[in-house]
Design a protein around this motif. Structure first.
Motif, PDB file in Angstrom:
ATOM      1  N   SER A 274       0.805  -1.223   0.000  1.00  0.00           N
ATOM      2  CA  SER A 274       0.000   0.000   0.000  1.00  0.00           C
ATOM      3  C   SER A 274       0.835   1.268   0.000  1.00  0.00           C
ATOM      4  O   SER A 274       0.301   2.365  -0.128  1.00  0.00           O
ATOM      5  CB  SER A 274      -0.952  -0.003   1.189  1.00  0.00           C
ATOM      6  N   VAL A 275       2.146   1.148   0.168  1.00  0.00           N
ATOM      7  CA  VAL A 275       2.987   2.352   0.116  1.00  0.00           C
ATOM      8  C   VAL A 275       3.275   2.692  -1.347  1.00  0.00           C
ATOM      9  O   VAL A 275       3.560   1.809  -2.156  1.00  0.00           O
ATOM     10  CB  VAL A 275       4.303   2.132   0.894  1.00  0.00           C
TER      11      VAL A 275
ATOM     12  N   ALA B 266      10.949   1.581   2.533  1.00  0.00           N
ATOM     13  CA  ALA B 266       9.613   1.469   3.130  1.00  0.00           C
ATOM     14  C   ALA B 266       9.600   0.204   3.982  1.00  0.00           C
ATOM     15  O   ALA B 266       9.875  -0.886   3.487  1.00  0.00           O
ATOM     16  CB  ALA B 266       8.548   1.389   2.047  1.00  0.00           C
ATOM     17  N   GLN B 267       9.308   0.374   5.263  1.00  0.00           N
ATOM     18  CA  GLN B 267       9.108  -0.787   6.132  1.00  0.00           C
ATOM     19  C   GLN B 267       7.600  -0.912   6.259  1.00  0.00           C
ATOM     20  O   GLN B 267       6.958  -0.091   6.893  1.00  0.00           O
ATOM     21  CB  GLN B 267       9.768  -0.552   7.488  1.00  0.00           C
ATOM     22  N   THR B 268       7.076  -1.924   5.627  1.00  0.00           N
ATOM     23  CA  THR B 268       5.618  -1.973   5.496  1.00  0.00           C
ATOM     24  C   THR B 268       5.161  -3.415   5.298  1.00  0.00           C
ATOM     25  O   THR B 268       5.905  -4.357   5.575  1.00  0.00           O
ATOM     26  CB  THR B 268       5.168  -1.065   4.323  1.00  0.00           C
ATOM     27  N   SER B 269       3.930  -3.548   4.814  1.00  0.00           N
ATOM     28  CA  SER B 269       3.389  -4.872   4.588  1.00  0.00           C
ATOM     29  C   SER B 269       3.352  -5.144   3.082  1.00  0.00           C
ATOM     30  O   SER B 269       2.821  -4.347   2.316  1.00  0.00           O
ATOM     31  CB  SER B 269       1.983  -4.902   5.197  1.00  0.00           C
TER      32      SER B 269
ATOM     33  N   ARG C 201       0.762  -8.918   2.584  1.00  0.00           N
ATOM     34  CA  ARG C 201       0.331  -9.236   3.948  1.00  0.00           C
ATOM     35  C   ARG C 201       1.430  -9.764   4.859  1.00  0.00           C
ATOM     36  O   ARG C 201       1.149 -10.256   5.958  1.00  0.00           O
ATOM     37  CB  ARG C 201      -0.831 -10.234   3.938  1.00  0.00           C
TER      38      ARG C 201
ATOM     39  N   ASN D  14       5.102  -8.662   6.830  1.00  0.00           N
ATOM     40  CA  ASN D  14       5.976  -7.538   7.139  1.00  0.00           C
ATOM     41  C   ASN D  14       7.205  -7.604   6.262  1.00  0.00           C
ATOM     42  O   ASN D  14       7.791  -8.671   6.085  1.00  0.00           O
ATOM     43  CB  ASN D  14       6.411  -7.591   8.599  1.00  0.00           C
ATOM     44  N   ALA D  15       7.609  -6.444   5.719  1.00  0.00           N
ATOM     45  CA  ALA D  15       8.736  -6.466   4.807  1.00  0.00           C
ATOM     46  C   ALA D  15       9.469  -5.134   4.815  1.00  0.00           C
ATOM     47  O   ALA D  15       8.934  -4.114   5.259  1.00  0.00           O
ATOM     48  CB  ALA D  15       8.257  -6.776   3.390  1.00  0.00           C
TER      49      ALA D  15
ATOM     50  N   ASN E 218       7.913   6.002  10.183  1.00  0.00           N
ATOM     51  CA  ASN E 218       7.650   5.540   8.818  1.00  0.00           C
ATOM     52  C   ASN E 218       6.586   6.322   8.061  1.00  0.00           C
ATOM     53  O   ASN E 218       6.323   6.030   6.906  1.00  0.00           O
ATOM     54  CB  ASN E 218       7.258   4.064   8.846  1.00  0.00           C
TER      55      ASN E 218
ATOM     56  N   PRO F 189       2.617   7.915   7.300  1.00  0.00           N
ATOM     57  CA  PRO F 189       1.246   7.399   7.354  1.00  0.00           C
ATOM     58  C   PRO F 189       1.150   5.968   6.820  1.00  0.00           C
ATOM     59  O   PRO F 189       1.658   5.677   5.739  1.00  0.00           O
ATOM     60  CB  PRO F 189       0.465   8.357   6.440  1.00  0.00           C
ATOM     61  N   ARG F 190       0.546   5.105   7.593  1.00  0.00           N
ATOM     62  CA  ARG F 190       0.408   3.701   7.197  1.00  0.00           C
ATOM     63  C   ARG F 190      -0.968   3.172   7.576  1.00  0.00           C
ATOM     64  O   ARG F 190      -1.609   3.675   8.489  1.00  0.00           O
ATOM     65  CB  ARG F 190       1.460   2.834   7.900  1.00  0.00           C
ATOM     66  N   ASN F 191      -1.383   2.101   6.907  1.00  0.00           N
ATOM     67  CA  ASN F 191      -2.623   1.421   7.266  1.00  0.00           C
ATOM     68  C   ASN F 191      -2.575   0.983   8.723  1.00  0.00           C
ATOM     69  O   ASN F 191      -1.552   0.482   9.182  1.00  0.00           O
ATOM     70  CB  ASN F 191      -2.818   0.176   6.396  1.00  0.00           C
TER      71      ASN F 191
ATOM     72  N   GLU G 290      -0.947  -2.233  10.044  1.00  0.00           N
ATOM     73  CA  GLU G 290       0.490  -2.440  10.253  1.00  0.00           C
ATOM     74  C   GLU G 290       0.897  -2.237  11.708  1.00  0.00           C
ATOM     75  O   GLU G 290       2.051  -2.463  12.072  1.00  0.00           O
ATOM     76  CB  GLU G 290       1.306  -1.485   9.366  1.00  0.00           C
TER      77      GLU G 290
ATOM     78  N   HIS H 136       4.886  -0.318  15.502  1.00  0.00           N
ATOM     79  CA  HIS H 136       4.812  -0.506  14.054  1.00  0.00           C
ATOM     80  C   HIS H 136       5.505  -1.815  13.736  1.00  0.00           C
ATOM     81  O   HIS H 136       6.729  -1.943  13.835  1.00  0.00           O
ATOM     82  CB  HIS H 136       5.481   0.664  13.310  1.00  0.00           C
ATOM     83  N   SER H 137       4.711  -2.801  13.369  1.00  0.00           N
ATOM     84  CA  SER H 137       5.215  -4.162  13.298  1.00  0.00           C
ATOM     85  C   SER H 137       6.293  -4.382  12.221  1.00  0.00           C
ATOM     86  O   SER H 137       7.319  -4.997  12.497  1.00  0.00           O
ATOM     87  CB  SER H 137       4.010  -5.084  13.131  1.00  0.00           C
ATOM     88  N   PRO H 138       6.148  -3.863  10.987  1.00  0.00           N
ATOM     89  CA  PRO H 138       7.183  -4.140   9.986  1.00  0.00           C
ATOM     90  C   PRO H 138       8.553  -3.563  10.341  1.00  0.00           C
ATOM     91  O   PRO H 138       9.565  -4.074   9.888  1.00  0.00           O
ATOM     92  CB  PRO H 138       6.644  -3.464   8.717  1.00  0.00           C
ATOM     93  N   SER H 139       8.587  -2.494  11.147  1.00  0.00           N
ATOM     94  CA  SER H 139       9.891  -1.921  11.473  1.00  0.00           C
ATOM     95  C   SER H 139      10.281  -2.188  12.924  1.00  0.00           C
ATOM     96  O   SER H 139      11.341  -1.765  13.368  1.00  0.00           O
ATOM     97  CB  SER H 139       9.888  -0.405  11.209  1.00  0.00           C
TER      98      SER H 139
END
Ligand SMILES: Cc1cc2nc3c(=O)[nH]c(=O)nc-3n(C[C@H](O)[C@H](O)[C@H](O)COP(=O)(O)OP(=O)(O)OC[C@H]3O[C@@H](n4cnc5c(N)ncnc54)[C@H](O)[C@@H]3O)c2cc1C
Lengths: 198, 103, 415
Positions: free
Chosen positions: A138-139, A152-155, A158, A160-161, B9, B11-13, B16, B57-60
């Motif tokens: 979504s980024v 980008a640390q994001t999903s 689905r 985490n990446a 990071n 704005p994010r959903n 996350e 923030h789980s991904p980071s």
């Protein structure tokens, strides 16, 4: 074992795994599995100085990456967290040396990104890469917004990446790091997302 | 989808992020009563107002603080914990263990 | 006959006008023996048993909205007793038994339907906990057993036995599992209570609790102040807020819980089916709609909005369990706010304030307990504060002595 040495793992892993798993059969985008290449992470208030003293360049801000030389990428994931990732399978000795010398460094803590993460390299047409990612992430990774060296640390699909855009010898690529337990799934998800762009 | 602004990071959903509970002071485990400890662990005002809470923030793998209204769900502010905590907090875990040694 | 239609159309009054279930609103009296805050299932059930079993009828139920419009109207009506702890199973078992007789007791059909409830295990650890639950349930007279994949296939032929790549290894088959028309339960109790003289005041919000010398004396409402002998609060999602009016802090956090329903299809699913690994439970109503829900929202909130996130994840799980559901249309989605305790057991009984009784912490699992709650809260009040043995383990101060009644694993996505 008071310190886990990367070099001992490397040969055992490479005997089991293909070092050159590449998918390019169905798409203009090429996905390469670099999971078994070396990488290491450091965190702590001394991490920045430690890497500098080892001659590595440091990205100025969190969520930025730098390409050092021959595919060695340095990611700054927060103010005091850094990953050094080999995308060309050429820097094992350097990474091993970093890892060992960090034992003596003060306020530097090693991060376990080698065995915890899978690592994919995606190359091909820049616009198609952006389009492919927009299906699973979504980024906004489009050219004007997500410059070379952005992280980008994001999903992604689905999971985490960590995603970053970098280049080597003028070729732009996207690096994707995610939990190692999800690599098979993620590989298939990316393959599937990329298969549209023939 | 609801968007939260992560201080690191951007704005994010909301998917996350992981909720981490209200920011509240921990009583001194060496001197507090069982009732005080229970109050800290279980009891909550749980009311309708703006509360200060931990989010992750789980991904980071990044913890931060948010101010959010518990009825409108409006997020007013998010910031790095260093704004509230500027030094290391020790929980004196070792001395607590000593205190619990069998007599 | 069109003529009879015409006759009714032209008449000033309607056929059943004088046959209404609930008395029309009256003024609030100055004093009641018992004030019940909250006109949900629990509140009206308590009033019903106070009037019917104990002859206490100078009772007012104060409801800020309308009868049963809170979680009673929003829940998915899973009725079961296959919990984990002895305290829990004994309590819920009695409630399930009471449910069976409710239609008779009310002379009002609550559409009780005993279809059995099936919980799926996808791991060894879950199977072990199922064994324990089956034993405890059997010990207290319930009908629950562990069944294998073949038996599951026979019970639910449409179930995908490998949902989300998590093969179904076994099932906890709870033959007592049931469902009922949730609104009818509130209506039946309200009708029975008001017929015996209890007053139900809708659109009457309690705004403060009057306490003198540590004793509850009355309540302030948007329609004036009333004094009373004692107060019971049964306000579910608003438990902490109403308790705070009485100066009581509770070990409760309020979370939204969402559910949804599809268009009706022909009958295909008899039992209620749930899988906590998939965070999803599915059942078909008597009208043929498929009702499904899952776990609570991921963070606390006093808001009954629905979210896209939950819709997405819940639909994904439901379609994994019953792939043909992918072709169905969603009709409605809704949510309620639930008063969650950390051990997934309720808080019932005395409070730090004299003559102020608590029926709270019902979270996502309190519909099934409506009859036993009403019965035991009525007993508590009628005896002047002697806690019935069956609810003693649920006292609020269990948290102060770290003696929780842990039902988390047996509640999770089954409610
Ligand atoms: C989506 C969903 C699914 C669920 N599924 C199940 C299930 O399958 N099985 C199960 O057993 N349980 C289930 N539950 C839980 C169950 O619905 C509740 O625990 C139960 O209905 C609580 O009943 P109650 O009478 O205490 O509360 P409610 O029915 O919520 O009644 C409380 C009443 O108090 C009123 N009130 C609040 N504040 C005030 C005030 N200040 N003054 C006056 N009145 C006030 C409210 O308006 C409300 O009507 C579910 C809940 C939800 C939200």
């Amino acid at each position: 074992m008071d310190f886990y040495n990367l070099s001992s793992a490397k040969s055992s892993r490479s005997s089991l795994l293909s070092l050159n798993k590449v998918d390019r059969s169905h798409s203009k985008l090429e996905v390469q599995d670099c999971t078994v290449y070396s990488r290491v992470g450091f965190r702590g208030v001394g991490a920045e100085a430690f890497l500098e003293s080892n001659g590595l360049p440091i990205p100025k801000l969190p969520n930025q990456s730098l390409s050092y030389k021959n595919g060695l990428i340095i990611l700054r994931l927060s103010k005091s967290e850094f990953w050094v990732v080999d995308t060309a399978n050429k820097h094992h000795a350097l990474i091993e040396a970093l890892e060992l010398s960090s034992k003596e460094a003060i306020n530097v803590y090693r991060l376990y990104c080698q065995h915890s993460h899978g690592c994919f390299l995606i190359t091909g047409d820049a616009d198609l890469t952006v389009k492919m990612f927009s299906k699973v992430c979504s980024v906004d990774l489009s050219q004007g917004v997500f410059a070379l060296g952005s992280i980008a640390q994001t999903s992604v699909a689905r999971t985490n990446a960590i995603v970053t855009k970098q280049s080597m010898d003028g070729v732009v690529f996207t690096l994707l790091l995610a939990d190692v337990a999800s690599t098979q799934y993620l590989w298939e998800a990316i393959e599937d997302a990329a298969s549209e762009f023939v | 989808m609801k968007i939260m602004n992560c201080p690191l990071n951007g704005p994010r959903n909301i998917s996350e992020f992981v909720y981490g509970g209200e920011v509240k002071a921990m009583p001194n485990i060496l001197t507090c009563t069982d009732r005080e400890w229970a109050d800290y662990v279980f009891y909550s005002e749980n009311t309708i107002r703006v509360i200060t809470e931990w989010w992750f923030h789980s991904p980071s793998g990044y913890w931060f603080i948010a101010e959010r209204h518990t009825a409108t769900d409006e997020i007013f502010k998010t910031y790095d914990p260093s704004e509230l905590f500027n030094q290391r907090i020790d929980f004196e875990a070792t001395s607590a263990l000593e205190a619990e040694k069998p007599v | 006959m069109p003529f009879s239609l015409l006759k009714y159309g032209l008449k000033n009054d309607y056929p059943f006008e004088n046959d209404i279930d609930l008395p029309l609103p009256t003024e609030l009296k100055k004093h009641y023996d018992v004030v019940i805050i909250g006109g949900g299932g629990h509140g009206v059930a308590t009033a019903f048993y106070l009037a019917k079993y104990h002859g206490i009828t100078n009772v007012a139920i104060l409801e800020k909205g309308y009868l049963g419009g809170g979680n009673t109207a929003r829940n998915t009506a899973v009725i079961r007793s296959n919990y984990l702890t002895s305290e829990g199973v004994r309590f819920y078992k009695e409630s399930v038994d009471m449910f069976k007789g409710l239609s008779n007791e009310f002379d009002f059909n609550i559409m009780y339907s005993s279809r059995g409830q099936l919980t799926l295990a996808h791991t060894d650890a879950t199977i072990r906990s199922f064994r324990q639950r089956a034993e405890v349930n059997t010990h207290f007279g319930g009908k629950t057993e562990l069944i294998d994949p073949q038996q599951i296939k026979e019970l639910v032929p449409t179930l995908n036995m490998n949902p989300a790549d998590m093969p179904v290894l076994a099932g906890l088959w709870h033959m007592d599992g049931a469902t009922a028309r949730h609104d009818a339960v509130a209506w039946g109790y309200a009708k029975g209570a008001t017929q015996r003289g209890v007053e139900l005041h809708q659109l009457t919000e309690v705004t403060d609790v009057i306490i003198e010398n540590g004793k509850a004396k009355g309540v302030k409402t948007n329609r004036g102040t009333v004094s009373c002998g004692c107060i019971i609060q049964a306000v579910a999602g608003h438990s902490s807020i109403v308790a705070a009016m009485a100066g009581i802090k509770m070990p409760i956090t309020t979370y939204p819980l969402q559910a949804m329903v599809t268009q009706p299809v022909k009958p295909f699913l008899d039992p209620l089916v749930s899988s906590s690994a998939l965070h999803c439970y599915v059942q078909q109503t008597g009208r043929g709609e498929i009702v499904f829900g899952g776990g609570s929202d991921p963070y606390p909130l006093y808001n009954t909005r629905s979210t896209l996130d939950l819709k997405e994840s819940l639909l994904a799980s439901a379609v994994e369990m019953f792939p043909f559901m992918a072709n169905l249309k969603l009709m409605r989605q809704w949510s309620g706010i639930t008063d969650m305790t950390s051990d997934y057991s309720p808080i019932m009984g005395l409070s730090p304030v004299e003559n102020y009784y608590l029926d709270a912490g019902w979270g996502t699992w309190g519909f099934k307990s409506t009859p036993i709650c009403g019965k035991s809260m009525a007993e508590l009040v009628a005896s002047g504060g002697k806690v019935p043995e069956i609810i003693a383990p649920f006292a609020m101060d269990r948290f102060d002595v770290f003696r929780q009644v842990n039902e988390m694993g047996a509640t999770a996505a089954s409610h």
